[in-house]
Design a protein around this motif. Structure first.
Motif, PDB file in Angstrom:
ATOM      1  N   VAL A 140      63.575  62.112  25.602  1.00 22.62           N
ATOM      2  CA  VAL A 140      62.222  61.430  25.229  1.00 22.62           C
ATOM      3  C   VAL A 140      61.692  61.636  24.013  1.00 22.62           C
ATOM      4  CG1 VAL A 140      60.078  60.947  26.195  1.00 22.62           C
ATOM      5  CG2 VAL A 140      61.734  61.057  27.940  1.00 22.62           C
ATOM      6  N   ALA A 141      61.241  60.727  23.232  1.00 24.09           N
ATOM      7  CA  ALA A 141      60.392  61.046  22.105  1.00 24.09           C
ATOM      8  C   ALA A 141      59.037  60.583  22.121  1.00 24.09           C
ATOM      9  CB  ALA A 141      61.399  60.444  20.750  1.00 24.09           C
ATOM     10  N   TRP A 142      58.019  61.347  21.582  1.00 25.27           N
ATOM     11  CA  TRP A 142      56.839  61.145  21.123  1.00 25.27           C
ATOM     12  C   TRP A 142      56.332  61.022  19.641  1.00 25.27           C
ATOM     13  CZ3 TRP A 142      53.589  64.561  25.192  1.00 25.27           C
ATOM     14  CH2 TRP A 142      54.040  64.185  26.417  1.00 25.27           C
ATOM     15  N   PRO A 143      55.464  60.161  19.201  1.00 24.62           N
ATOM     16  CA  PRO A 143      55.433  59.972  17.999  1.00 24.62           C
ATOM     17  C   PRO A 143      55.032  61.338  17.024  1.00 24.62           C
ATOM     18  CG  PRO A 143      54.159  58.329  18.858  1.00 24.62           C
ATOM     19  CD  PRO A 143      54.621  59.257  19.878  1.00 24.62           C
ATOM     20  N   GLU A 144      55.061  61.425  15.728  1.00 24.57           N
ATOM     21  CA  GLU A 144      54.383  62.334  14.964  1.00 24.57           C
ATOM     22  C   GLU A 144      53.006  62.435  15.091  1.00 24.57           C
ATOM     23  OE1 GLU A 144      53.917  63.338  10.176  1.00 24.57           O
ATOM     24  OE2 GLU A 144      54.327  61.334  10.955  1.00 24.57           O
ATOM     25  N   TYR A 145      52.175  63.681  15.274  1.00 28.02           N
ATOM     26  CA  TYR A 145      50.981  63.951  15.552  1.00 28.02           C
ATOM     27  C   TYR A 145      50.491  63.281  17.086  1.00 28.02           C
ATOM     28  CZ  TYR A 145      49.989  65.319  11.108  1.00 28.02           C
ATOM     29  OH  TYR A 145      49.807  65.919   9.602  1.00 28.02           O
ATOM     30  N   ALA A 146      51.668  63.355  17.994  1.00 23.50           N
ATOM     31  CA  ALA A 146      51.176  62.892  19.495  1.00 23.50           C
ATOM     32  C   ALA A 146      50.357  63.620  19.860  1.00 23.50           C
ATOM     33  CB  ALA A 146      52.447  62.909  20.256  1.00 23.50           C
ATOM     34  N   LEU A 147      50.583  65.340  19.743  1.00 25.15           N
ATOM     35  CA  LEU A 147      49.512  66.245  19.818  1.00 25.15           C
ATOM     36  C   LEU A 147      48.928  66.985  18.643  1.00 25.15           C
ATOM     37  CD1 LEU A 147      51.226  67.856  23.189  1.00 25.15           C
ATOM     38  CD2 LEU A 147      49.617  65.852  22.886  1.00 25.15           C
ATOM     39  N   PRO A 148      47.934  66.232  18.308  1.00 22.76           N
ATOM     40  CA  PRO A 148      47.600  66.826  16.810  1.00 22.76           C
ATOM     41  C   PRO A 148      46.765  68.582  16.854  1.00 22.76           C
ATOM     42  CG  PRO A 148      45.831  65.299  17.370  1.00 22.76           C
ATOM     43  CD  PRO A 148      46.985  65.611  18.575  1.00 22.76           C
ATOM     44  N   ASN A 182      53.363  70.820  10.101  1.00 17.62           N
ATOM     45  CA  ASN A 182      53.552  69.709  10.738  1.00 17.62           C
ATOM     46  C   ASN A 182      55.036  69.667  11.394  1.00 17.62           C
ATOM     47  OD1 ASN A 182      53.807  66.934  11.873  1.00 17.62           O
ATOM     48  ND2 ASN A 182      53.226  65.895   9.968  1.00 17.62           N
ATOM     49  N   ILE A 183      55.115  69.628  12.482  1.00 21.67           N
ATOM     50  CA  ILE A 183      56.468  70.110  13.272  1.00 21.67           C
ATOM     51  C   ILE A 183      56.929  68.809  14.251  1.00 21.67           C
ATOM     52  CG2 ILE A 183      56.227  72.588  13.091  1.00 21.67           C
ATOM     53  CD1 ILE A 183      55.863  73.042  15.822  1.00 21.67           C
ATOM     54  N   ALA A 184      58.095  68.671  14.390  1.00 17.41           N
ATOM     55  CA  ALA A 184      58.841  68.063  15.395  1.00 17.41           C
ATOM     56  C   ALA A 184      59.215  69.135  16.483  1.00 17.41           C
ATOM     57  CB  ALA A 184      59.987  67.264  15.003  1.00 17.41           C
ATOM     58  N   LEU A 185      58.552  69.264  17.520  1.00 18.46           N
ATOM     59  CA  LEU A 185      58.955  70.048  18.620  1.00 18.46           C
ATOM     60  C   LEU A 185      59.899  69.770  19.727  1.00 18.46           C
ATOM     61  CD1 LEU A 185      58.609  73.099  19.866  1.00 18.46           C
ATOM     62  CD2 LEU A 185      56.537  72.004  21.040  1.00 18.46           C
ATOM     63  N   THR A 186      61.018  70.531  20.132  1.00 20.05           N
ATOM     64  CA  THR A 186      62.119  70.057  20.987  1.00 20.05           C
ATOM     65  C   THR A 186      62.088  70.928  22.143  1.00 20.05           C
ATOM     66  OG1 THR A 186      63.283  68.828  19.265  1.00 20.05           O
ATOM     67  CG2 THR A 186      64.371  69.350  21.560  1.00 20.05           C
ATOM     68  N   LEU A 187      61.807  70.574  23.468  1.00 22.06           N
ATOM     69  CA  LEU A 187      61.879  71.460  24.510  1.00 22.06           C
ATOM     70  C   LEU A 187      62.424  70.833  25.736  1.00 22.06           C
ATOM     71  CD1 LEU A 187      58.522  71.589  26.237  1.00 22.06           C
ATOM     72  CD2 LEU A 187      58.657  70.066  24.328  1.00 22.06           C
TER      73      LEU A 187
END
Length: 465
Positions: free
Chosen positions: A237-245, A285-290
Motif C-alpha cells: 500500500v502507498a500513501w502520498p507525500e506528507y500523508a502524515l506531515p 521529508n521522508i518516504a517511510l516503509t514498514l
C-alpha cells in the motif's frame, strides 16, 4: 543552404515568429499535449535566428523562451503572483544563451550539416544546465520530454532524445529534406516501437498487487478506512507525500496504530512523513516503509521543492529491502531529475513506489505536466512504477512508460495495480546517463572556441596596419 532574398524578412517579423513558435512549443506539453508541435516550435525559432547575432539573436531567444514558460507554466502565477514573471525570465535566459551562440556560429561561417549538428549540441548543453546543474534546476519542458516514452530513452535518456529532436528541427529549418526525414523517421520508429508490457498475472511469483490512497489534507483516521476499502489481495500500500506531515514515529499513539494496522492487514506500507533530528528544528521529508515486523527503511527526499520549506536534502538513493523485493521509494520531486531513480535502480531496485504531493492549489495543469516525468523515469530505467499522489495524478506505469492505471487530478479515491519485479539494467542505467554530460562537454568546447575566435577577430580589427 542560404535563404534567398525573397524569403528574408524584417526583424519585426522575426520577433513575431519567435513569439508564435514559443507558444506552439508550449502546446506540445500537457494539458493539450500535442507532442509534435515541438517541431514547428523549434523550427520557427531557428528560422527567426537565421543570420542574426548579438543582441538581436539574444532578444529573439529570450522572447521564445518567455512564451514557452509563460504559456506552459502560467499556473506559477497563482503560486508566486508577479514573481512568476521573474522565474519565466530566468528560464528564458537559457534560450537566449542558446540564441547567442547560434549567432556566433553563423557569423563564423558554419552552415549545412555542421551548423545543424552544432545546433543540436548547443541546445542540448544549455538544456542540461537548466534542467540538472543550475541552482534553480528545472527539467520540465525539455525537448525530449515532448515526445513521451520511446525506445531511445533506455539508451540515451530524455536529454539525449532532446538532442535528436533539435537535430531534426535544425535540418528541417535549413531545408535539408533528406537528412530531416531520416532523423524524423528514427524518432517516429522509437515512438512506435515500444510494446506495452502485459499486466503481470496473480500467479507470477515476481508480481505484487499494490494499492494507493489519493487524499489531501486528511489525517491517519481517514487514510486507514480508505486503505481498508482496497481489495483483500493488495499486499503493498502507498500513501502520498506528507500523508502524515509530522514525525509519526515520535508520536506514540499514531505510530502504534500504524504498526498494528500493518499487522492486522498483513501489508507493506510506504507513506510520506517526516523525520525530526535531535535538535528539534532540522527535519527531513521522508518516504517511510514498514510491514507487520516493523520499519523496513526510509528514503530522505533528495530534491526539496524550490522556495518551499521542504526539509533538508538527502544524499543517498538506496532501495528498501521488503518482503516483495527491493523497492525504490523516491519522493515526488526526486523523479523530476534523472539521478535518484537511476541510482536506486543501479543499487538493485526492482520496482518503484513513489509518494507524491501535487497540491490542489497548483491546478490540474501542473499535475498533468508533472505526471509525464514519472513515465520518463520508468522508461529510462526499465522499471514498474506505482505513483500515489495527494490530489493526482496517481499512476501505474510499466517499464516502457505506458500507463496501466490512473486516478486523475483533483480526484479522491483509491487506485490498484500489479507491479512486477525487474532485475535487468538498461544501457541508460549502466552508461547511457553519461550522454548529456558528453553533449555538454562538446558544447562547452564549441562555446569556448567561438568566444576565442570572436576575441581574436576583434584584436585583429583593432591592430595597427
Amino acid at each position: 543552404m542560404e535563404l534567398s532574398p525573397a524569403t528574408r524578412f524584417s526583424f519585426y517579423h522575426r520577433l513575431l515568429l519567435a513569439v508564435v513558435s514559443g507558444g506552439l512549443y508550449a502546446l506540445a506539453y500537457p494539458p493539450l499535449g500535442w507532442r509534435w508541435l515541438v517541431v514547428p516550435g523549434l523550427v520557427g525559432l531557428l528560422v527567426a535566428l537565421h543570420d542574426q547575432k548579438g543582441s538581436r539573436a539574444r532578444v529573439l531567444g529570450l522572447l521564445h523562451g518567455m512564451m514557452v514558460f509563460a504559456v506552459g507554466l502560467s499556473w506559477l502565477y497563482q503560486l508566486f503572483s508577479l514573481y512568476a514573471i521573474v522565474l519565466w525570465i530566468i528560464l528564458a535566459v537559457f534560450t537566449a544563451a542558446f540564441a547567442h551562440f547560434q549567432g556566433l556560429a553563423t557569423a563564423r561561417g558554419l552552415k549545412g550539416w555542421h551548423l545543424a549538428v552544432f545546433t543540436a549540441f548547443n541546445w542540448g548543453g544549455w538544456e542540461f544546465i537548466r534542467s540538472e546543474l543550475f541552482p534553480l534546476k528545472f527539467p520540465w519542458f525539455s525537448a525530449g520530454l515532448s515526445i513521451g516514452p520511446n525506445a531511445l530513452l533506455p539508451w540515451i535518456g530524455v536529454y539525449g532524445v532532446g538532442v535528436i529532436v533539435i537535430l531534426a528541427a535544425a535540418l528541417l529549418s535549413r531545408k535539408h529534406w533528406k537528412g530531416a526525414a531520416s532523423v524524423f523517421a528514427l524518432l517516429l520508429a522509437a515512438c512506435l516501437l515500444p510494446s506495452r508490457h502485459q499486466t503481470p498475472g496473480a500467479e507470477d511469483p515476481a508480481a505484487v498487487k499494490v494499492g494507493g490512497v489519493q487524499l489531501e489534507n486528511v489525517t491517519i483516521h481517514d487514510f486507514i478506512p480508505a486503505t481498508e476499502s482496497l481489495p483483500g489481495d493488495v499486499r503493498f500500500v502507498a500513501w502520498p507525500e506528507y500523508a502524515l506531515p509530522y514525525d509519526v514515529q515520535a508520536y506514540p499513539p499514531d505510530w502504534k496504530l500504524l504498526q498494528q494496522f500493518c499487522r492486522d492487514r498483513d501489508i507493506t506500507l510506504t507513506l510520506g512523513t517526516q523525520r525530526r533530528e535531535p535538535d528539534g528544528v532540522t527535519w527531513r521529508n521522508i518516504a517511510l516503509t514498514l510491514d507487520p515486523d516493523g520499519p523496513r527503511g526510509e528514503h530522505t527526499k533528495a530534491h526539496p521543492v524550490h522556495f518551499f520549506d521542504d526539509g533538508i536534502a538527502g544524499k543517498s538513493a538506496m532501495p528498501i529491502d521488503t518482503r516483495h523485493g527491493k523497492v525504490g521509494t523516491p519522493v515526488c520531486f526526486d523523479c523530476d531529475y534523472e539521478g535518484v531513480t537511476r541510482r536506486m535502480t543501479a543499487a538493485g531496485a526492482e520496482m518503484f513506489v513513489v509518494p507524491v504531493m501535487d497540491a490542489k492549489a497548483w491546478t490540474a495543469r501542473q499535475h498533468d505536466q508533472h505526471a509525464e516525468l514519472m513515465r520518463i523515469r520508468a522508461c529510462e530505467n526499465g522499471r514498474w512504477m506505482f505513483i500515489c499522489a495527494t490530489s493526482g495524478v496517481s499512476q501505474v506505469i510499466d517499464p516502457h512508460g505506458h500507463i496501466h492505471g490512473r486516478l486523475g487530478a483533483m480526484e479522491e479515491g483509491t487506485l490498484t495495480g500489479t507491479l512486477r519485479r525487474e532485475s535487468g539494467l538498461t544501457f541508460y542505467t549502466r552508461l547511457g546517463w553519461l550522454t548529456p554530460w558528453i553533449v555538454l562537454g562538446i558544447a562547452a568546447v564549441s562555446w569556448i572556441s567561438l568566444i576565442w575566435t570572436k576575441r581574436r577577430g576583434k584584436v585583429a580589427e583593432t591592430a595597427p596596419a
